[in-house]
Design a protein around this motif. Structure first.
Motif, PDB file in Angstrom:
ATOM      1  N   ALA A   1       0.861  -1.181   0.000  1.00 26.40           N
ATOM      2  CA  ALA A   1       0.000   0.000   0.000  1.00 26.40           C
ATOM      3  C   ALA A   1       0.897   1.229   0.000  1.00 26.40           C
ATOM      4  O   ALA A   1       1.723   1.388   0.895  1.00 26.40           O
ATOM      5  N   VAL A   2       0.762   2.081  -0.997  1.00 22.33           N
ATOM      6  CA  VAL A   2       1.684   3.217  -1.126  1.00 22.33           C
ATOM      7  C   VAL A   2       0.942   4.507  -1.447  1.00 22.33           C
ATOM      8  O   VAL A   2      -0.115   4.502  -2.077  1.00 22.33           O
ATOM      9  N   HIS A   3       1.564   5.602  -1.006  1.00 23.71           N
ATOM     10  CA  HIS A   3       1.124   6.929  -1.429  1.00 23.71           C
ATOM     11  C   HIS A   3       1.773   7.197  -2.780  1.00 23.71           C
ATOM     12  O   HIS A   3       2.993   7.031  -2.923  1.00 23.71           O
ATOM     13  N   VAL A   4       1.001   7.569  -3.751  1.00 23.41           N
ATOM     14  CA  VAL A   4       1.535   7.758  -5.104  1.00 23.41           C
ATOM     15  C   VAL A   4       1.954   9.205  -5.325  1.00 23.41           C
ATOM     16  O   VAL A   4       3.101   9.491  -5.677  1.00 23.41           O
ATOM     17  N   ARG A   5       1.030  10.122  -5.116  1.00 22.68           N
ATOM     18  CA  ARG A   5       1.387  11.528  -5.276  1.00 22.68           C
ATOM     19  C   ARG A   5       0.353  12.411  -4.593  1.00 22.68           C
ATOM     20  O   ARG A   5      -0.752  11.978  -4.295  1.00 22.68           O
ATOM     21  N   GLY A   6       0.758  13.655  -4.337  1.00 20.16           N
ATOM     22  CA  GLY A   6      -0.162  14.631  -3.750  1.00 20.16           C
ATOM     23  C   GLY A   6       0.337  15.190  -2.441  1.00 20.16           C
ATOM     24  O   GLY A   6       0.427  16.404  -2.277  1.00 20.16           O
ATOM     25  N   VAL A   7       0.752  14.317  -1.516  1.00 22.89           N
ATOM     26  CA  VAL A   7       1.235  14.786  -0.212  1.00 22.89           C
ATOM     27  C   VAL A   7       2.710  15.148  -0.358  1.00 22.89           C
ATOM     28  O   VAL A   7       3.530  14.296  -0.690  1.00 22.89           O
ATOM     29  N   GLN A   8       3.012  16.435  -0.130  1.00 26.35           N
ATOM     30  CA  GLN A   8       4.407  16.860  -0.197  1.00 26.35           C
ATOM     31  C   GLN A   8       4.850  17.228   1.209  1.00 26.35           C
ATOM     32  O   GLN A   8       4.301  18.138   1.824  1.00 26.35           O
ATOM     33  N   THR A   9       5.835  16.497   1.697  1.00 23.25           N
ATOM     34  CA  THR A   9       6.277  16.698   3.069  1.00 23.25           C
ATOM     35  C   THR A   9       7.797  16.630   3.152  1.00 23.25           C
ATOM     36  O   THR A   9       8.430  15.875   2.412  1.00 23.25           O
ATOM     37  N   ASP A  10       8.363  17.429   4.061  1.00 20.48           N
ATOM     38  CA  ASP A  10       9.807  17.382   4.272  1.00 20.48           C
ATOM     39  C   ASP A  10      10.185  16.241   5.218  1.00 20.48           C
ATOM     40  O   ASP A  10      11.333  15.848   5.282  1.00 20.48           O
ATOM     41  N   LEU A  11       9.197  15.788   5.979  1.00 21.95           N
ATOM     42  CA  LEU A  11       9.454  14.718   6.946  1.00 21.95           C
ATOM     43  C   LEU A  11       8.620  13.499   6.594  1.00 21.95           C
ATOM     44  O   LEU A  11       7.529  13.617   6.034  1.00 21.95           O
ATOM     45  N   TYR A  12       9.155  12.359   6.947  1.00 24.03           N
ATOM     46  CA  TYR A  12       8.431  11.105   6.743  1.00 24.03           C
ATOM     47  C   TYR A  12       7.183  11.088   7.635  1.00 24.03           C
ATOM     48  O   TYR A  12       7.253  11.375   8.833  1.00 24.03           O
ATOM     49  N   ILE A  13       6.036  10.787   7.043  1.00 17.72           N
ATOM     50  CA  ILE A  13       4.799  10.654   7.826  1.00 17.72           C
ATOM     51  C   ILE A  13       4.431   9.170   7.838  1.00 17.72           C
ATOM     52  O   ILE A  13       4.127   8.601   6.795  1.00 17.72           O
ATOM     53  N   PRO A  14       4.491   8.547   9.019  1.00 22.18           N
ATOM     54  CA  PRO A  14       4.275   7.088   9.043  1.00 22.18           C
ATOM     55  C   PRO A  14       2.863   6.665   8.675  1.00 22.18           C
ATOM     56  O   PRO A  14       2.656   5.552   8.213  1.00 22.18           O
TER      57      PRO A  14
ATOM     58  N   SER B   1       1.977   5.241   4.382  1.00 24.17           N
ATOM     59  CA  SER B   1       2.859   6.316   4.840  1.00 24.17           C
ATOM     60  C   SER B   1       3.182   7.247   3.676  1.00 24.17           C
ATOM     61  O   SER B   1       2.978   6.901   2.516  1.00 24.17           O
ATOM     62  N   ALA B   2       3.707   8.428   4.029  1.00 24.97           N
ATOM     63  CA  ALA B   2       4.151   9.372   2.991  1.00 24.97           C
ATOM     64  C   ALA B   2       5.634   9.620   3.178  1.00 24.97           C
ATOM     65  O   ALA B   2       6.100   9.888   4.287  1.00 24.97           O
ATOM     66  N   GLN B   3       6.362   9.506   2.100  1.00 25.51           N
ATOM     67  CA  GLN B   3       7.815   9.674   2.149  1.00 25.51           C
ATOM     68  C   GLN B   3       8.190  11.152   2.100  1.00 25.51           C
ATOM     69  O   GLN B   3       7.465  11.963   1.535  1.00 25.51           O
ATOM     70  N   ALA B   4       9.339  11.465   2.716  1.00 23.16           N
ATOM     71  CA  ALA B   4       9.852  12.837   2.638  1.00 23.16           C
ATOM     72  C   ALA B   4      10.172  13.173   1.187  1.00 23.16           C
ATOM     73  O   ALA B   4      10.680  12.335   0.443  1.00 23.16           O
ATOM     74  N   PHE B   5       9.858  14.409   0.799  1.00 19.78           N
ATOM     75  CA  PHE B   5       9.963  14.791  -0.612  1.00 19.78           C
ATOM     76  C   PHE B   5      11.409  14.729  -1.116  1.00 19.78           C
ATOM     77  O   PHE B   5      11.678  14.251  -2.206  1.00 19.78           O
ATOM     78  N   TYR B   6      12.358  15.209  -0.274  1.00 25.59           N
ATOM     79  CA  TYR B   6      13.744  15.298  -0.747  1.00 25.59           C
ATOM     80  C   TYR B   6      14.545  14.022  -0.490  1.00 25.59           C
ATOM     81  O   TYR B   6      15.515  13.751  -1.177  1.00 25.59           O
ATOM     82  N   GLU B   7      14.167  13.269   0.524  1.00 21.42           N
ATOM     83  CA  GLU B   7      14.923  12.049   0.842  1.00 21.42           C
ATOM     84  C   GLU B   7      13.980  10.861   0.931  1.00 21.42           C
ATOM     85  O   GLU B   7      13.751  10.318   2.017  1.00 21.42           O
ATOM     86  N   PRO B   8      13.437  10.486  -0.160  1.00 20.17           N
ATOM     87  CA  PRO B   8      12.490   9.371  -0.096  1.00 20.17           C
ATOM     88  C   PRO B   8      13.195   8.046   0.198  1.00 20.17           C
ATOM     89  O   PRO B   8      14.228   7.751  -0.389  1.00 20.17           O
ATOM     90  N   GLU B   9      12.653   7.323   1.154  1.00 22.19           N
ATOM     91  CA  GLU B   9      13.181   5.988   1.445  1.00 22.19           C
ATOM     92  C   GLU B   9      12.239   4.997   0.772  1.00 22.19           C
ATOM     93  O   GLU B   9      11.376   4.394   1.412  1.00 22.19           O
ATOM     94  N   VAL B  10      12.405   4.885  -0.512  1.00 23.07           N
ATOM     95  CA  VAL B  10      11.475   4.075  -1.278  1.00 23.07           C
ATOM     96  C   VAL B  10      11.771   2.594  -1.062  1.00 23.07           C
ATOM     97  O   VAL B  10      12.907   2.154  -1.215  1.00 23.07           O
ATOM     98  N   THR B  11      10.786   1.860  -0.671  1.00 25.05           N
ATOM     99  CA  THR B  11      10.951   0.417  -0.552  1.00 25.05           C
ATOM    100  C   THR B  11      10.029  -0.264  -1.567  1.00 25.05           C
ATOM    101  O   THR B  11       8.932   0.210  -1.829  1.00 25.05           O
TER     102      THR B  11
END
Lengths: 107, 183
Positions: free
Chosen positions: B38-51, B73-83
Motif C-alpha cells: 500500500a503506497v502513497h503515489v502523489r499529492g502529499v508533499q512533506t519534508d518529513l516522513y509521515i508514518p 505512509s508518505a515519504q519525505a519529498f527530498y529524501e524518499p526511502e522508497v521500498t
C-alpha cells in the motif's frame, strides 16, 4: 422494506460463514462523550439504524468504515463492522442516539 | 509454473477524513495472491516522513476472507526511502470474485491537498503446459505416449523433467511482471 435477518442469513450463507449466535446490541451515547469503542473480534456488528445517527458520525473498524452523510438518511442497507469498532460523534452534535447493531458471532 | 501478475487499486482522496470505498474484480485467470503493498503515489508533499496518512482494509473472495489492514505512509519529498518490498499475503482466489475494501484518510495536517494512494496486489497465474492445451487432441496425445513408452520408461521421465526445467527457465526469463488491470 426488506427483512434484515433474512438478508443476513442469505449473505452469510453466500460467504460460507456459519452463524453461532445472533443478537441485538445497543450502544447508548451520552452528552459530553463523543468517542466510543467496541470490540468485535471474530464477530460482526451490523448497524441497523444509521438514519438515527447525527450527520457527520463516523464508524471506523478494521474491516469497514462509514461516515453518515445527508445522502444516507434514507438508506435501509446494513453496514457491517468487525474487529475494533470506533464510533465518533461529530463535535457540535446535540443528538445522543442509541446506536443499534445486530451482533453476529461466527462459528 | 506460475506467472506473476500485478493488480493495482488506485484511489483519490479529495477531503480530510474521507472514507473511499472500492470494489475490484480480479481477473479469473489469477489463482492466488501472494503479496501486497500500500503506497502513497502523489499529492502529499512533506519534508518529513509521515508514518501514517491513512489505512487500507480489504477482503477477498467477495467478503469471504478478510486479509488486509495496513497503514499508508508518505515519504519525505527530498529524501524518499522508497521500498519495493511486498508484504506477504496468502489468499487462494475463487474465480471471478470481488476484492472489497475501504481507504480511510487519517492525516493530521492543517493544509489538506488531494492525493492518490494505491494498493498493489501481487498474484500468480497458473500456466497450463503445452500438452494440456485444448487444441491438442487428447486421443493423439495418448497415442504418442503409447508409442514413446516403447523403448524405456526412464528415458521418457528424464526427457519430461528436462522439458519442465526448460519451461520453468522460459517462464523465469519472461518474468511477465506486467500490469493486469487498473481501476
Amino acid at each position: 422494506m426488506f427483512d434484515h435477518l433474512i438478508h443476513i442469513h442469505q449473505q452469510f450463507k453466500q460467504r460460507t460463514i456459519g452463524i453461532e449466535l445472533q443478537r441485538f446490541k445497543n450502544v447508548v451515547t451520552k452528552p459530553g462523550i463523543l468517542r466510543y469503542e467496541i470490540e468485535a473480534y471474530n464477530e460482526y456488528l451490523l448497524l441497523t439504524n444509521s438514519f438515527a445517527l447525527p450527520i457527520g458520525t463516523r464508524i471506523i473498524s478494521d474491516t469497514n468504515s462509514l461516515e453518515v452523510l445527508t445522502s444516507q438518511n434514507g438508506l435501509e442497507g446494513l453496514e457491517e463492522f468487525s474487529g475494533l469498532v470506533a464510533i465518533e460523534l461529530p463535535a457540535n452534535t446535540q443528538e445522543y442516539p442509541n446506536i443499534e447493531f445486530i451482533q453476529i458471532v461466527k462459528e | 509454473m506460475a506467472a506473476i501478475r500485478y493488480n493495482i487499486i488506485r484511489l483519490q482522496v479529495d477531503r480530510p477524513g474521507q472514507i473511499v470505498r472500492f470494489q475490484h474484480k480480479i481477473p479469473s485467470n489469477l489463482k492466488r495472491c501472494t503479496g501486497f503493498k500500500a503506497v502513497h503515489v502523489r499529492g502529499v508533499q512533506t519534508d518529513l516522513y509521515i508514518p501514517e496518512i491513512g489505512w487500507f482494509t480489504a477482503s477477498f473472495n467477495s467478503l469471504k476472507e478478510e486479509a488486509i489492514v495496513v497503514p499508508v505512509s508518505a515519504q519525505a519529498f527530498y529524501e524518499p526511502e522508497v521500498t519495493h518490498e511486498f508484504q506477504t499475503l496468502d489468499v487462494e482466489l475463487l474465480r471471478g470474485q470481488l476484492v472489497v475494501g475501504v481507504y480511510v484518510d487519517t492525516m493530521k495536517s492543517n493544509v489538506f491537498v488531494p492525493y492518490i494512494v494505491s494498493l498493489y496486489l501481487r498474484c500468480t497465474e497458473s500456466l497450463s503446459s503445452p500438452f494440456q492445451k485444448e487444441n491438442f487432441p487428447k486421443k493423439e496425445r495418448t497415442e504418442m505416449v503409447a508409442k514413446a513408452k516403447g523403448p524405456t520408461d526412464e528415458c521418457i521421465c528424464e526427457d519430461d523433467e528436462n522439458e519442465e526445467d526448460d519451461q520453468e527457465l522460459i517462464s523465469e526469463e519472461l518474468n511477465p511482471d506486467q500490469l493486469c488491470s487498473i481501476t
